[in-house]
Design a protein around this motif. Sequence first.
Motif, PDB file in Angstrom:
ATOM      1  N   ALA A 126       0.952  -1.188  -0.319  1.00  0.00           N
ATOM      2  CA  ALA A 126       0.245   0.136  -0.190  1.00  0.00           C
ATOM      3  C   ALA A 126       0.309   0.825   0.463  1.00  0.00           C
ATOM      4  N   SER A 127       2.027   1.045   0.901  1.00  0.00           N
ATOM      5  CA  SER A 127       3.341   1.993   1.196  1.00  0.00           C
ATOM      6  C   SER A 127       3.791   2.270  -0.645  1.00  0.00           C
ATOM      7  N   THR A 128       3.644   1.739  -0.699  1.00  0.00           N
ATOM      8  CA  THR A 128       5.113   1.157  -2.937  1.00  0.00           C
ATOM      9  C   THR A 128       3.679   2.649  -3.632  1.00  0.00           C
ATOM     10  N   LEU A 129       2.279   2.165  -3.034  1.00  0.00           N
ATOM     11  CA  LEU A 129       1.730   2.239  -4.298  1.00  0.00           C
ATOM     12  C   LEU A 129       1.078   4.010  -4.643  1.00  0.00           C
ATOM     13  N   ARG A 130       0.860   4.615  -3.247  1.00  0.00           N
ATOM     14  CA  ARG A 130       1.173   5.251  -2.359  1.00  0.00           C
ATOM     15  C   ARG A 130       2.125   6.616  -3.224  1.00  0.00           C
ATOM     16  N   LEU A 131       3.932   5.880  -3.030  1.00  0.00           N
ATOM     17  CA  LEU A 131       3.741   6.398  -3.321  1.00  0.00           C
ATOM     18  C   LEU A 131       4.188   7.010  -4.397  1.00  0.00           C
TER      19      LEU A 131
ATOM     20  N   THR B 217       3.936   6.384 -13.464  1.00  0.00           N
ATOM     21  CA  THR B 217       3.132   4.947 -13.776  1.00  0.00           C
ATOM     22  C   THR B 217       3.884   3.980 -14.493  1.00  0.00           C
ATOM     23  N   PRO B 218       4.917   3.373 -13.350  1.00  0.00           N
ATOM     24  CA  PRO B 218       5.677   2.542 -13.851  1.00  0.00           C
ATOM     25  C   PRO B 218       5.515   0.922 -13.910  1.00  0.00           C
ATOM     26  N   PRO B 219       5.607  -0.065 -15.047  1.00  0.00           N
ATOM     27  CA  PRO B 219       5.310  -1.259 -14.133  1.00  0.00           C
ATOM     28  C   PRO B 219       5.211  -2.392 -13.387  1.00  0.00           C
ATOM     29  N   THR B 220       4.401  -3.141 -12.623  1.00  0.00           N
ATOM     30  CA  THR B 220       5.077  -3.201 -11.554  1.00  0.00           C
ATOM     31  C   THR B 220       4.347  -4.900 -11.892  1.00  0.00           C
ATOM     32  N   MET B 221       4.806  -5.822 -10.289  1.00  0.00           N
ATOM     33  CA  MET B 221       5.241  -6.878 -10.783  1.00  0.00           C
ATOM     34  C   MET B 221       4.960  -7.493  -8.782  1.00  0.00           C
ATOM     35  N   THR B 222       3.869  -8.245  -8.545  1.00  0.00           N
ATOM     36  CA  THR B 222       3.047  -9.095  -7.837  1.00  0.00           C
ATOM     37  C   THR B 222       4.329  -9.952  -7.273  1.00  0.00           C
ATOM     38  N   LEU B 223       5.495 -10.039  -6.444  1.00  0.00           N
ATOM     39  CA  LEU B 223       5.942 -11.394  -5.967  1.00  0.00           C
ATOM     40  C   LEU B 223       5.907 -11.613  -4.672  1.00  0.00           C
TER      41      LEU B 223
ATOM     42  N   ILE C 283      21.177   2.213  -2.130  1.00  0.00           N
ATOM     43  CA  ILE C 283      19.598   2.838  -2.504  1.00  0.00           C
ATOM     44  C   ILE C 283      19.271   3.575  -3.338  1.00  0.00           C
ATOM     45  N   LEU C 284      18.480   3.425  -4.149  1.00  0.00           N
ATOM     46  CA  LEU C 284      18.403   4.815  -5.063  1.00  0.00           C
ATOM     47  C   LEU C 284      17.764   6.323  -4.720  1.00  0.00           C
ATOM     48  N   PRO C 285      18.134   6.934  -5.075  1.00  0.00           N
ATOM     49  CA  PRO C 285      17.629   8.507  -4.537  1.00  0.00           C
ATOM     50  C   PRO C 285      16.460   8.425  -4.924  1.00  0.00           C
ATOM     51  N   VAL C 286      15.017   8.555  -4.349  1.00  0.00           N
ATOM     52  CA  VAL C 286      14.031   8.355  -5.209  1.00  0.00           C
ATOM     53  C   VAL C 286      13.187   9.736  -4.322  1.00  0.00           C
ATOM     54  N   GLU C 287      11.962  10.952  -4.674  1.00  0.00           N
ATOM     55  CA  GLU C 287      11.629  11.746  -4.234  1.00  0.00           C
ATOM     56  C   GLU C 287      10.781  11.555  -3.174  1.00  0.00           C
ATOM     57  N   GLY C 288      10.967  11.833  -2.166  1.00  0.00           N
ATOM     58  CA  GLY C 288       9.485  11.812  -1.125  1.00  0.00           C
ATOM     59  C   GLY C 288      10.454  10.372  -0.023  1.00  0.00           C
ATOM     60  N   THR C 289      11.369   9.791  -0.228  1.00  0.00           N
ATOM     61  CA  THR C 289      12.035   8.942   0.051  1.00  0.00           C
ATOM     62  C   THR C 289      13.316   9.141   1.384  1.00  0.00           C
ATOM     63  N   PRO C 290      13.830   8.297   2.301  1.00  0.00           N
ATOM     64  CA  PRO C 290      13.116   7.138   3.211  1.00  0.00           C
ATOM     65  C   PRO C 290      11.772   8.112   3.351  1.00  0.00           C
TER      66      PRO C 290
END
Length: 289
Positions: A193-198, A205-211, A246-253
Amino acid sequence: MTEVSAARMSTFLAVARHGSIRAAAEHLHVTEAAVSTAVSQTEKGLGAKLLARSGRGIELTHAGTVYADYCRTILGLMKEARAAVRNAEEGRLRIGVVATVGEYVLLPLLAAFRDRYPSIELNLSIRSRDDLFADLAHHESDVVIAGRPPHGMGFVTRARRPATLIVVGDPAHRLDPDTATWLLRSERSGTRASTLRLLEELSITPPTMTLGTHGAVVAGARAGLGVALVHSDAVQSDIDAGRLEILPVEGTPLDRPWHVITTDTFMPAAQLFIEHITDVEQFGAEAFA
């Protein structure tokens, strides 16, 4: 309440959970006739139909659903009452945790607790967030360690420990989080849920894969299958070894502390456990606060 009525409640819950008389009988190691009789006597005593035929199986009626919910709570309270009158150091403690806590945070603290209080009977259950709070509400767990508890259910946070969610990927693949596949946990995961909100906040809208499991998501990220939002507690060894970065993504950590949660009343053994895991002198930075 008699032991017989409690036994009938347990039998009915087994039928409700397993979806058939036969499966409940196998689970309880009794005959199908014994299970059928217990359910029939319960329905007769209540004056209500609890089960209905559905194809080749059975399902709960509305009355059955309501009764099952009460059974869970009543049986949970009975077990809680027995534990409450025992000496704290000889009692029983049922702990429910999300997978990341169970695999990467709690075990060293729990091992030390067992060494300190060897006579306390310990039970650790690793469940989804929703199931954990349902168990706690029905008094089927004494302590839950997970993310922030839902509002309006009478839960009390007794302690916290800092935790963060970070985006990680395989250093060899140098994936761009804006276009790379994002690896997701199962449908009932708080991290999912946190991933989808981010992603929504980033307006991408990148591709997603549920593992599904946490382990599969981390393994997929290590293999270069995609990037993942994960708890830093769970991947620090991979980062230190260079298997992940660790990848620099806006809004994280993202700040997502672990919460130690009980109902408004809790068992003596739970009190000892909370005092134990908040012992800064013994556990330092690993302690809850």
